[in-house]
Structure formats: C-alpha cells, structure tokens
Design a protein around this motif. Sequence first.
Motif, PDB file in Angstrom:
ATOM      1  N   ALA A 157       3.643  22.553  42.922  1.00 32.55           N
ATOM      2  CA  ALA A 157       2.580  22.634  41.926  1.00 32.55           C
ATOM      3  C   ALA A 157       1.620  21.476  42.167  1.00 32.55           C
ATOM      4  CB  ALA A 157       3.170  22.586  40.528  1.00 32.55           C
ATOM      5  N   THR A 158       0.360  21.690  41.929  1.00 36.97           N
ATOM      6  CA  THR A 158      -0.691  20.721  42.239  1.00 36.97           C
ATOM      7  C   THR A 158      -0.368  19.334  41.710  1.00 36.97           C
ATOM      8  OG1 THR A 158      -2.271  22.510  42.090  1.00 36.97           O
ATOM      9  CG2 THR A 158      -3.168  20.293  42.048  1.00 36.97           C
ATOM     10  N   ASP A 175       7.503  26.581  37.893  1.00 34.96           N
ATOM     11  CA  ASP A 175       6.220  26.354  37.231  1.00 34.96           C
ATOM     12  C   ASP A 175       5.990  24.912  36.815  1.00 34.96           C
ATOM     13  OD1 ASP A 175       5.186  28.905  37.568  1.00 34.96           O
ATOM     14  OD2 ASP A 175       6.236  29.643  35.790  1.00 34.96           O
ATOM     15  N   ASP A 233       4.986  26.045  42.275  1.00 38.07           N
ATOM     16  CA  ASP A 233       3.940  26.928  41.761  1.00 38.07           C
ATOM     17  C   ASP A 233       4.453  28.353  41.907  1.00 38.07           C
ATOM     18  OD1 ASP A 233       1.735  28.401  41.104  1.00 38.07           O
ATOM     19  OD2 ASP A 233       0.370  27.385  42.487  1.00 38.07           O
ATOM     20  N   ARG A 234       5.293  28.747  40.970  1.00 39.55           N
ATOM     21  CA  ARG A 234       6.008  30.015  41.035  1.00 39.55           C
ATOM     22  C   ARG A 234       5.063  31.218  40.999  1.00 39.55           C
ATOM     23  NH1 ARG A 234       8.936  33.963  38.627  1.00 39.55           N
ATOM     24  NH2 ARG A 234      11.128  34.055  39.201  1.00 39.55           N
ATOM     25  N   SER A 235       3.994  31.120  40.215  1.00 38.46           N
ATOM     26  CA  SER A 235       3.082  32.253  40.090  1.00 38.46           C
ATOM     27  C   SER A 235       2.385  32.567  41.412  1.00 38.46           C
ATOM     28  CB  SER A 235       2.059  32.018  38.980  1.00 38.46           C
ATOM     29  OG  SER A 235       1.285  30.880  39.260  1.00 38.46           O
ATOM     30  N   ARG A 255       2.177  17.373  42.206  1.00 39.91           N
ATOM     31  CA  ARG A 255       3.557  17.008  41.860  1.00 39.91           C
ATOM     32  C   ARG A 255       4.237  16.134  42.906  1.00 39.91           C
ATOM     33  NH1 ARG A 255       1.528  19.041  37.832  1.00 39.91           N
ATOM     34  NH2 ARG A 255       2.756  20.104  36.260  1.00 39.91           N
TER      35      ARG A 255
END
Length: 140
Positions: free
Chosen positions: A92-93, A11, A15-17, A95
């Motif tokens: 993740a966006t 996270d 982007d784990r979700s 990163r």
Amino acid sequence: MQRAVLFDLDDTLLDRSAAIPAFVISQARRLLEMQVPDAVRFAERFVELEERGRVWKDQVYRELGREFPPARHADERLLKVSAVVSKGLPLATGRGRTVAPAPGQWHQSRIVTNGRSDMQLAVVSALGLGDLMCGRHLSS
C-alpha cells in the motif's frame, strides 16, 4: 517507548484491491487459458464472491467452476496456485517506510490477519516482509 507494533495485512500493508484482481486475471489466463475479456469477467466475479476475503477461496473457486466452464474441475489447482503468490504484489502506498523502522526502534513487530495461514504467509513473503517480522506463526 513502544515495545511492539501490530500491522494489519490486507488493505493496510497490501494494496489488496489492486492485487487480487490482477492476480486472478493472471491465473485465469495462465491456468485456464481464458482470453482477456473472459479472464476479466472471471476476476470480477471472484471479487464479488469472496466478499473482500470473508469467503474462503476454496468456496469461491467451486462456485466459479459452476459459472465458468474452463474452471470446472480446476478448483484444487487454482487454490494451490493461490497459496504460492507471485512476486511483485503492491505494498500500500507509503507503507515501506512504516514497516522498516530504524534498528532498535521497537522490540517486536507482528502482522495480524484473519486470512488462512498458508495464503497469508505467501503474501507476507511476496511483499518482502517476512524478515522484518518476529515470529512467523499464524493461526488458521
């Protein structure tokens, strides 16, 4: 001048979700030959049971085997495939620029995580971040 930088994996870099449900649906369809609606329910239940990584996957897969007939006796196979994470996991966006500094900007960088070493090393590799990190030792 910064001497070291620590990055959290789940996270923050990953982007784990988005990654976990997509991976589990794929796993259910390929390994358990589930139809899409059942695979989606399987993934939703996986996410509930694993409590954002707080519950080890072997325990999650054992429980899923009790709840979903196609997963009975498949927990070892599912766990083994989980350790070999597929390419294309979402960073993740924004990163990518953060993790790839200009040469010489700092001396060391590390990724920190409380996940199991084999799984998290596979995630780091799948994200394409292995070469950016000094020292690849993760503790279980």
